[in-house]
Design an enzyme around this catalytic site. Sequence first.
Site, PDB file in Angstrom:
ATOM      1  N   HIS B 272       3.976  46.227 -78.027  1.00  0.00           N
ATOM      2  CA  HIS B 272       4.417  45.939 -79.448  1.00  0.00           C
ATOM      3  C   HIS B 272       5.608  45.736 -80.041  1.00  0.00           C
ATOM      4  CE1 HIS B 272       2.722  45.135 -83.526  1.00  0.00           C
ATOM      5  NE2 HIS B 272       3.615  45.594 -84.406  1.00  0.00           N
ATOM      6  N   GLU B 273       5.895  46.788 -80.186  1.00  0.00           N
ATOM      7  CA  GLU B 273       8.017  47.826 -80.554  1.00  0.00           C
ATOM      8  C   GLU B 273       9.044  46.476 -79.488  1.00  0.00           C
ATOM      9  OE1 GLU B 273       7.603  48.279 -83.252  1.00  0.00           O
ATOM     10  OE2 GLU B 273       5.498  49.388 -82.961  1.00  0.00           O
ATOM     11  N   HIS B 276       8.739  43.296 -80.840  1.00  0.00           N
ATOM     12  CA  HIS B 276      10.046  43.573 -81.906  1.00  0.00           C
ATOM     13  C   HIS B 276      11.366  43.507 -81.463  1.00  0.00           C
ATOM     14  CE1 HIS B 276       7.854  43.667 -85.532  1.00  0.00           C
ATOM     15  NE2 HIS B 276       6.970  44.285 -85.124  1.00  0.00           N
ATOM     16  N   GLU B 302       6.696  40.013 -86.536  1.00  0.00           N
ATOM     17  CA  GLU B 302       5.275  40.496 -86.615  1.00  0.00           C
ATOM     18  C   GLU B 302       4.873  39.373 -85.487  1.00  0.00           C
ATOM     19  OE1 GLU B 302       4.363  43.203 -86.379  1.00  0.00           O
ATOM     20  OE2 GLU B 302       5.832  44.103 -87.813  1.00  0.00           O
TER      21      GLU B 302
END
Lengths: 509, 509
Positions: B272-273, B276, B302
């Site tokens: 997820h990170e 980003h 997101e």
Amino acid sequence: MSQQQQSSATPLERFRELTGKIKQFEEILGLVYWDMRTGAPRKGIELRSQAVGALSSETFKLSTSEEMGELLAHLSAPDNASALGEIDRKLVEETAKDYDRNRRIPPDMYREYVVLTSQSEAAWEEAKEKNDFEGFVPYLEKIIDYNRKFIDLWGVKNTPYDTLLDMYEPGLTTEELDRLFGELRERLVPLAERIAKSPNKPDTSFLNGTFDKEAQKAFSKLILKQMGYDFEAGRLDESVHPFATGLSTGDVRITTRYLPEDLTSALFGTIHEGGHSLYEQNISPELDGTPLSTGTSMGIHESQSRLWENMIGRSLGFWQRYLPDLAALFPGQLDGVTPEAFYRGINVVEPSLIRIEADELTYNLHIMIRYEIEKMLFNENLNARDLPEVWNRKYAEALGVTPPDNAHGVLQDVHWSGGAFGYFPSYSLGNMYGAQMMDVARSKLPELDAQIANGELLPLKEWLTEQVYRHGKLLKPSELIERISGRPLQSSCLCDYLEDKYKEIYRLE
Amino acid sequence: MSQQQQSSATPLERFRELTGKIKQFEEILGLVYWDMRTGAPRKGIELRSQAVGALSSETFKLSTSEEMGELLAHLSAPDNASALGEIDRKLVEETAKDYDRNRRIPPDMYREYVVLTSQSEAAWEEAKEKNDFEGFVPYLEKIIDYNRKFIDLWGVKNTPYDTLLDMYEPGLTTEELDRLFGELRERLVPLAERIAKSPNKPDTSFLNGTFDKEAQKAFSKLILKQMGYDFEAGRLDESVHPFATGLSTGDVRITTRYLPEDLTSALFGTIHEGGHSLYEQNISPELDGTPLSTGTSMGIHESQSRLWENMIGRSLGFWQRYLPDLAALFPGQLDGVTPEAFYRGINVVEPSLIRIEADELTYNLHIMIRYEIEKMLFNENLNARDLPEVWNRKYAEALGVTPPDNAHGVLQDVHWSGGAFGYFPSYSLGNMYGAQMMDVARSKLPELDAQIANGELLPLKEWLTEQVYRHGKLLKPSELIERISGRPLQSSCLCDYLEDKYKEIYRLE
């Protein structure tokens, strides 16, 4: 709205606010430098250096602003100055000193210099790694050139180099340093010669081997805790070049370097930085948030790092207590080594190439070489390009050793890449201050040696806090040492201490 | 001297310099926040928060200065604006927006708010740990109160909450969000009900156990490298709450959290990170040093984290390729688990209490609850004190579960402690944007699924760089999605994707 508020504040309130803001920006800049040295990604350095330049410039502008000038003029006027409390009076005095110095530097010149030095540390690191002095010369030339210009702008006191010395040790002159270093040389060089001839060489074979990094780390943490380092007000990390940085009394960070082949590097490096950190963690909370919440000079700062590293960390009593703890972390590697043998082994005297690995005695010779070279750079206009030759010649003369390459010679230290010319003498000053303080400590704390041998390090820490740490920058270095010992800085305490220590270790006479 | 320089610079040059400085200060503030969350010592937080307040205020002052106002007025004048290049024009437009917004906030109010929010994150952490909502209420009340005041100062658009939404997703309204969330609810709630009734539950027993932290870390690094995350322009650390922060394109940092009992937490948290971070690392170097060098909205941001985490990281093809690598790191723990079984196990749908642990489907219900509560806070003046009751009631209604305590309920998320009201919808917007982008990606890259199953993740990264990342803030979110897919944001792509995925996993119909 803030305009209105400002005008309703008194000059003293405005002054405190302005100096507080400068301190806050410096705290943040300190964090950015810490980050750059502990793992900031390579590709971000270029933009980060520009950002550091911008914030440093802002800080510089605040310290040289018209408003600062007016506030200082107002608060320094006799009637107003006499109404100030001790802290505010000192704050005005120290700030005025910075103001006068900084006002002479054009802001753009300052900014360029900050960007240059924050880039050149990375350049130096690369040059050292690749043994490429040529690649570092352009940076070094520029940094030296800026410093020469700064000296002209600040004004020469006695000699140009005196102007730089004063930044790190206020009031210190080359004349005074020449005398102190002369005295050290007179007593320490013959001592080193007698040691070289002694047949009673300590055994150091137990220091050979590979020492587990995690175990080294565990011991570093143990000793820092024993010294009274507060891990809730700091942290221990790794970096290529160990350092300590006091961002505030609540955040004083240490880095160290674990070498698998050299147990002593992290060990003494950590205690050294721990000494710096005890100083910064124990400054009086009264000074929090002011520019006085820092060490009073680099010489006094190094007195604490060197005192803890050498006078405690390389003492027999210390190892009588801690060797079993160390040995337990390296099963089978230190079996049968007595505290006495360990003590002798870590105190072996040997002319060497690398300052930070030098023994306590010849260390001062490494410093004298750098001091002489720095004088040549600024008082005799030595060229950066000629540094390797001068360096190698001086090492051959003073220590009888010649670097195999520049990485082990002129490129070994970080200081010049950051423009810190005039800093090196602080280490030997620290050794002298420290010895002078320890003489007093022993007379005031008669149980001190027994306490150290018993692992009770806190009484010494408390005494040093009372005598040195809590005052921050409230007292000048000369005031501090007079107050503690009743006399100015001497070379004799250090010489006596080293003679006693090494006569015993090498069984001289 | 700098005064003279300034007057010889053109307005455009001065404008670039001023906005560049704002960006530089924000970069440094970003680093300070990163440090606060990754191990800054506790005792330094108080003074650090004050320092952050001072630097944030300085940045705020620059963005609202008279000079900024004059430069914006000059550069926005039709004749001058038409002469600007694309980047400068957008820079003027975005800066003017910030200027108009920030000018309405009194500087002291801003500074107090920054200090408050930088303290309250620590207070929230403690409250969560001790399950002490009462202890956190005073902070929360103040933060909400400030935000209500900000809304009044900024001016209400449609409803007060719209004003906050616009900060994270420019142009988005509650009306539009109500519609989108309504559509999601209409299709996803029945889907979740059918799943609940399905007898074909995935086996998740292989996820039970204790998973070595170092092995988890190794896998996190492996996957980030495979995704094309550049470790020379970033680093991976640990923090209680995973996050990514783009300080510059050359320094985009990730944190994750390794739970020994939960293999999936760090695994999907890291991906997820990582999503980003790919965005921030791949913004065009043309925008370096400008405020446009960042994501265009939190919804688009997101979309990248959720796309990589779910549409790639929770896909069958991904595990066909990477399960053997994962299994090799945990010998004996994943033996005999097929990629299909693993895929089904990590995609189990279950109503749960914790947003960041929720499955891809019910995740959107967690978001809707927060969205409704935030609307109540700002449009209906709900009291902070009443949050636990409202929270628990909504969880019972929407998900059929009730938190055993506030730590597992209203205290679970960091966002409100930092004042980020209006952020939560970004996650579901991200899910929708991401699904819409992936539909296009599949048509443009016909080999995409085969590539993923083959561990070739870079073609997708390159496509997203071209379509999304490189533009930074040059294009608005609505422009971006239109440009990519030829139509505005829809809920249908996400619903179609989830229906297809879960019908297959749960063998529905």
